[in-house]
Design an enzyme around this catalytic site. Structure first.
Site, PDB file in Angstrom:
ATOM      1  N   LYS A 169      -8.735   7.861 -19.041  1.00 57.66           N
ATOM      2  CA  LYS A 169      -9.131   8.459 -20.319  1.00 57.66           C
ATOM      3  C   LYS A 169      -7.954   8.461 -21.290  1.00 57.66           C
ATOM      4  CE  LYS A 169     -12.772   9.050 -17.744  1.00 57.66           C
ATOM      5  NZ  LYS A 169     -13.053  10.270 -17.003  1.00 57.66           N
ATOM      6  N   ARG A 197       0.853  -1.201   0.000  1.00 60.53           N
ATOM      7  CA  ARG A 197       0.000   0.000   0.000  1.00 60.53           C
ATOM      8  C   ARG A 197       0.889   1.252   0.000  1.00 60.53           C
ATOM      9  NH1 ARG A 197      -1.752   1.624   4.608  1.00 60.53           N
ATOM     10  NH2 ARG A 197      -2.453  -0.416   5.333  1.00 60.53           N
ATOM     11  N   TYR A 200     -16.766  17.757 -14.543  1.00 58.97           N
ATOM     12  CA  TYR A 200     -17.074  16.344 -14.476  1.00 58.97           C
ATOM     13  C   TYR A 200     -18.083  16.071 -13.352  1.00 58.97           C
ATOM     14  CZ  TYR A 200     -16.440  11.360 -13.851  1.00 58.97           C
ATOM     15  OH  TYR A 200     -16.659  10.025 -13.715  1.00 58.97           O
ATOM     16  N   ASP A 239      -7.561  20.002 -13.326  1.00 61.93           N
ATOM     17  CA  ASP A 239      -7.921  18.693 -13.866  1.00 61.93           C
ATOM     18  C   ASP A 239      -7.614  18.734 -15.365  1.00 61.93           C
ATOM     19  OD1 ASP A 239      -9.194  16.487 -14.991  1.00 61.93           O
ATOM     20  OD2 ASP A 239     -10.897  16.545 -13.624  1.00 61.93           O
TER      21      ASP A 239
HETATM   22  C1  LIG Z   1     -13.480  10.598 -15.740  1.00 59.96           C
HETATM   23  C2  LIG Z   1     -13.076  11.899 -15.173  1.00 59.96           C
HETATM   24  C3  LIG Z   1     -12.724  12.029 -13.831  1.00 59.96           C
HETATM   25  C4  LIG Z   1     -12.816  10.869 -12.844  1.00 59.96           C
HETATM   26  O1  LIG Z   1     -11.929   9.857 -13.143  1.00 59.96           O
HETATM   27  P1  LIG Z   1     -12.208   8.282 -12.864  1.00 59.96           P
HETATM   28  O2  LIG Z   1     -10.955   7.664 -13.347  1.00 59.96           O
HETATM   29  O3  LIG Z   1     -13.427   7.909 -13.622  1.00 59.96           O
HETATM   30  O4  LIG Z   1     -12.411   8.155 -11.390  1.00 59.96           O
HETATM   31  C5  LIG Z   1     -12.311  13.275 -13.376  1.00 59.96           C
HETATM   32  N1  LIG Z   1     -12.266  14.339 -14.213  1.00 59.96           N
HETATM   33  C6  LIG Z   1     -12.611  14.248 -15.510  1.00 59.96           C
HETATM   34  C7  LIG Z   1     -12.525  15.457 -16.373  1.00 59.96           C
HETATM   35  C8  LIG Z   1     -13.028  13.032 -16.037  1.00 59.96           C
HETATM   36  O5  LIG Z   1     -13.391  12.963 -17.324  1.00 59.96           O
END
Ligand SMILES: *Cc1c(COP(=O)(O)O)cnc(C)c1O
Length: 379
Positions: A195, A46, A98, A170
């Site tokens: 993504k 961990r 998001y 982000d």
């Molecule tokens: C998908 C997404 C997240 C969250 O990520 P996960 O891997 O699904 O937990 C955060 N910000 C944006 C812009 C996203 O598209």
């Protein structure tokens, strides 16, 4: 080193025990010590895992940062950042972001006494107006999901610095190939590696990259204390994804541009939201801070009935109807009922996210096939 070379080599060294060129999947929970407290830097998985460490180094390098931390999902990375805060602290975030971030802020952290404000972040004065002595964090998503709004990272970073507020960006939609927020003054960059970075729709993962050692230590403490670490196989998959990020992003951007223009010229299509249009309200900023405009876009039909939107959403054959984005395959999505269903309807509509909005994640297939598919679906 140029980015294309970094993407292939960042963080990676032949495995010291065998010379294996690919980082092995260290599928282990613990490490043998020669005497109590005598170990090779690895005690318990961990806290430390070599596959994860390699990925953390790679993430830091490709985002031009000093430190990387990877998490079991993008929202787990967001969760770690918010856990830096205390009751009474305030956060300023965008009103178009998001849905899962919004849900985490409002449904999980608000009850611990953290206050969240949501504003249109394309205007800096909206952020300034909310700053007070409790403001500890500004949360920027750019381009935004799903309306592709752009906010000025450099200007927001200057404002945040002036008031000693942390700025977290982000960067999921742009990926490190198109935009590097730390270079523009952000304190933390967040990715949903699920993504574009992973890129193959086969893994859920998140990451943070930053430059400040003390902040890194606090976030590492949260990572190991709260335990949202990714498994080594997931780290391996993301390491593999990174190696082709540049090639994939070039094609995402190229296909994205073709499809955005195709949609804009279609007689049945109304508004198209894509940040590469020269008449996009924040095109100048997009051009200044991004190296390409992604394969992400949203559009509305001129016929704004739900039936018309639903017909398109259920008629595509190459575009798959699914949540998520940034994978090699093209996806079509209905934000109101899928990715953004956790945002209350009134709030959504007030911010311009209509029930009939359709979002596309344009993949790296042949653009002609993608256009033919949309042609038959829009009719
Ligand atoms: C998908 C997404 C997240 C969250 O990520 P996960 O891997 O699904 O937990 C955060 N910000 C944006 C812009 C996203 O598209």
């Amino acid at each position: 080193m140029k980015l294309a070379t970094k993407l292939i080599h960042a963080g990676i060294e032949p495995d010291p025990s065998t010379g294996s060129i690919m980082t092995p999947i260290y599928q282990t929970s613990t490490y043998v010590q020669s005497a109590p407290g005598h170990h090779k830097g690895y005690e318990y998985a961990r806290s430390q895992n070599p596959t994860r460490h390699t990925l953390e180094k790679a993430m830091a390098e490709i985002e031009n940062g000093k430190y990387g931390l990877v998490f079991s999902s993008g929202v787990a990375a967001t969760d770690a950042v918010i856990k830096l805060l205390e009751p009474g602290d305030e956060v300023i975030a965008g009103n178009d972001m998001y849905g899962g971030t919004f849900r985490l802020f409002n449904k999980v952290f608000a009850k611990f006494g953290i206050k969240f404000h949501y504003v249109d972040m394309t205007r800096l004065e909206n952020i300034s107006a909310l700053i007070n002595s409790n403001t500890k964090l500004i949360w920027v998503e750019t381009p935004t999901n799903p309306l592709m709004n752009i906010s000025d990272i450099e200007a927001t970073a200057a404002l945040a610095k002036q008031h000693h507020i942390l700025l977290c960006v982000d960067n999921t939609f742009a990926s490190p190939y198109l935009q590097n927020p730390l270079d523009m003054g952000a304190d933390i960059v967040l990715h949903s590696a699920t993504k574009y970075i992973g890129g193959h729709s086969d893994v859920i993962q998140g990451s943070l990259v930053l430059n400040d050692a003390a902040l890194r230590d606090q976030l590492y403490f949260i990572q190991k204390s709260c335990g949202a670490v990714p498994g080594p196989q997931d780290c391996f998959l993301v390491l593999r994804g990174i190696k082709t990020l540049h090639i994939r992003m070039d094609r995402h951007c190229e296909n994205g541009e073709k499809i955005a223009h195709y949609l804009r010229n279609h007689p049945k299509v109304g508004k198209v939201y894509w940040c590469g249009f020269e008449d996009h309200p924040n095109y100048d900023i997009a051009k200044k801070q991004m190296r390409g405009f992604t394969g992400m876009m949203s559009f509305e039909l001129k016929d704004t009935s739900m039936e018309a939107a639903m017909k398109v959403l259920s008629s595509t054959k190459v575009f798959a109807l699914a949540e998520s984005l940034g994978g090699v395959e093209s996806l079509i999505n209905h934000p109101a009922s899928m990715t953004h269903a956790s945002i209350p309807r009134d709030e959504r509509i007030k911010n311009g996210l209509n029930d009939y909005l359709i979002r596309l994640s344009v993949g790296i297939e042949d653009a002609d096939d993608l256009i033919s598919d949309l042609e038959q679906a829009i009719g």
